[in-house]
Motif scaffolding. Structure first.
Motif, mmCIF file in Angstrom:
data_model
loop_
_atom_site.group_PDB
_atom_site.id
_atom_site.type_symbol
_atom_site.label_atom_id
_atom_site.label_comp_id
_atom_site.label_asym_id
_atom_site.label_seq_id
_atom_site.Cartn_x
_atom_site.Cartn_y
_atom_site.Cartn_z
ATOM 1 N N VAL A 122 57.586 -61.811 92.552
ATOM 2 C CA VAL A 122 58.857 -61.191 92.187
ATOM 3 C C VAL A 122 58.503 -59.772 91.753
ATOM 4 O O VAL A 122 57.921 -59.567 90.693
ATOM 5 C CB VAL A 122 59.559 -61.958 91.049
ATOM 6 C CG1 VAL A 122 60.841 -61.248 90.636
ATOM 7 C CG2 VAL A 122 59.852 -63.386 91.479
ATOM 8 N N THR A 123 58.823 -58.803 92.596
ATOM 9 C CA THR A 123 58.381 -57.433 92.358
ATOM 10 C C THR A 123 59.466 -56.540 91.770
ATOM 11 O O THR A 123 59.209 -55.398 91.426
ATOM 12 C CB THR A 123 57.862 -56.806 93.664
ATOM 13 O OG1 THR A 123 58.911 -56.850 94.634
ATOM 14 C CG2 THR A 123 56.653 -57.573 94.185
ATOM 15 N N THR A 124 60.674 -57.060 91.667
ATOM 16 C CA THR A 124 61.764 -56.340 91.033
ATOM 17 C C THR A 124 62.186 -57.142 89.812
ATOM 18 O O THR A 124 62.424 -58.348 89.916
ATOM 19 C CB THR A 124 62.961 -56.187 91.988
ATOM 20 O OG1 THR A 124 62.527 -55.510 93.167
ATOM 21 C CG2 THR A 124 64.089 -55.415 91.344
ATOM 22 N N ALA A 125 62.273 -56.500 88.663
ATOM 23 C CA ALA A 125 62.636 -57.206 87.436
ATOM 24 C C ALA A 125 63.985 -57.897 87.590
ATOM 25 O O ALA A 125 64.934 -57.339 88.139
ATOM 26 C CB ALA A 125 62.674 -56.234 86.265
ATOM 27 N N VAL A 126 64.045 -59.127 87.097
ATOM 28 C CA VAL A 126 65.269 -59.922 87.136
ATOM 29 C C VAL A 126 65.810 -60.015 85.716
ATOM 30 O O VAL A 126 65.074 -60.343 84.792
ATOM 31 C CB VAL A 126 64.985 -61.338 87.680
ATOM 32 C CG1 VAL A 126 66.221 -62.209 87.596
ATOM 33 C CG2 VAL A 126 64.470 -61.264 89.111
ATOM 34 N N THR A 127 67.065 -59.698 85.537
ATOM 35 C CA THR A 127 67.698 -59.838 84.231
ATOM 36 C C THR A 127 68.169 -61.276 84.089
ATOM 37 O O THR A 127 68.967 -61.745 84.904
ATOM 38 C CB THR A 127 68.901 -58.882 84.100
ATOM 39 O OG1 THR A 127 68.442 -57.542 84.278
ATOM 40 C CG2 THR A 127 69.564 -59.027 82.744
#
Length: 136
Positions: free
Chosen positions: A89-94
Motif C-alpha cells: 500500500v503505497t498511498t496513505a489510507v485514512t
C-alpha cells in the motif's frame, strides 16, 4: 499466522433497519497474511439495501478501517474477495468506517483483529446474512 482457519464474522437474520451494527471482533488473527472473505445474502422479502463491511484493526480494536464492502439489495447472492497483507500500500489510507464504496476492497491492510458491520435499509423478513473469513 498463529491461528489459521475459518471464522464466522457475521451470521444473523435481518429484520429492522440497521444503522451500523458492529459484530463481535475476532481477535485471534495475529500474523495474518491473507484473508478470503465470503459474504452470503439469502433474501426473503422486503427491505431495500444491505451492506456488510469487513473491518480490520491495527490497534487491538480502538479504531477500525473498512477493508471490504459487500452490497446487496433484494436478490440472494454470494460474493467473495481475497485480501493479502503482502500487497504493498503505497498511498496513505485514512481509516474510515462504513464508507467504502459498494463492492470494493482496500487490499494490503490486515490486522490481528477483524469484524463485520451491517448497515441495512428497510424492513427485511426471512433474510439471512453471513460473512465468513478464511485466514492464512
Amino acid at each position: 499466522m498463529l491461528n489459521p482457519g475459518s471464522y464466522t464474522l457475521l451470521s444473523r437474520q435481518l429484520t429492522t433497519a440497521l444503522a451500523g451494527e458492529a459484530q463481535t471482533a475476532n481477535i485471534k488473527l495475529a500474523g495474518i497474511l491473507a484473508a478470503t472473505l465470503q459474504c452470503e445474502f439469502a433474501y426473503g422479502t422486503g427491505g431495500t439495501s444491505c451492506k456488510v463491511y469487513a473491518q480490520a484493526s491495527l490497534d487491538q480494536g480502538l479504531s477500525w478501517i473498512d477493508v471490504a464492502c459487500f452490497a446487496f439489495t433484494t436478490a440472494s447472492a454470494v460474493k467473495v474477495v481475497n485480501l493479502s497483507a503482502e500487497t504493498p500500500v503505497t498511498t496513505a489510507v485514512t481509516p474510515a468506517q462504513n464508507s467504502l464504496a459498494d463492492n470494493t476492497v482496500i487490499d494490503g491492510i490486515l490486522g490481528a483483529c477483524m469484524r463485520a458491520v451491517v448497515v441495512s435499509t428497510g424492513t427485511y423478513a426471512n433474510t439471512q446474512v453471513r460473512l465468513r473469513l478464511d485466514a492464512k
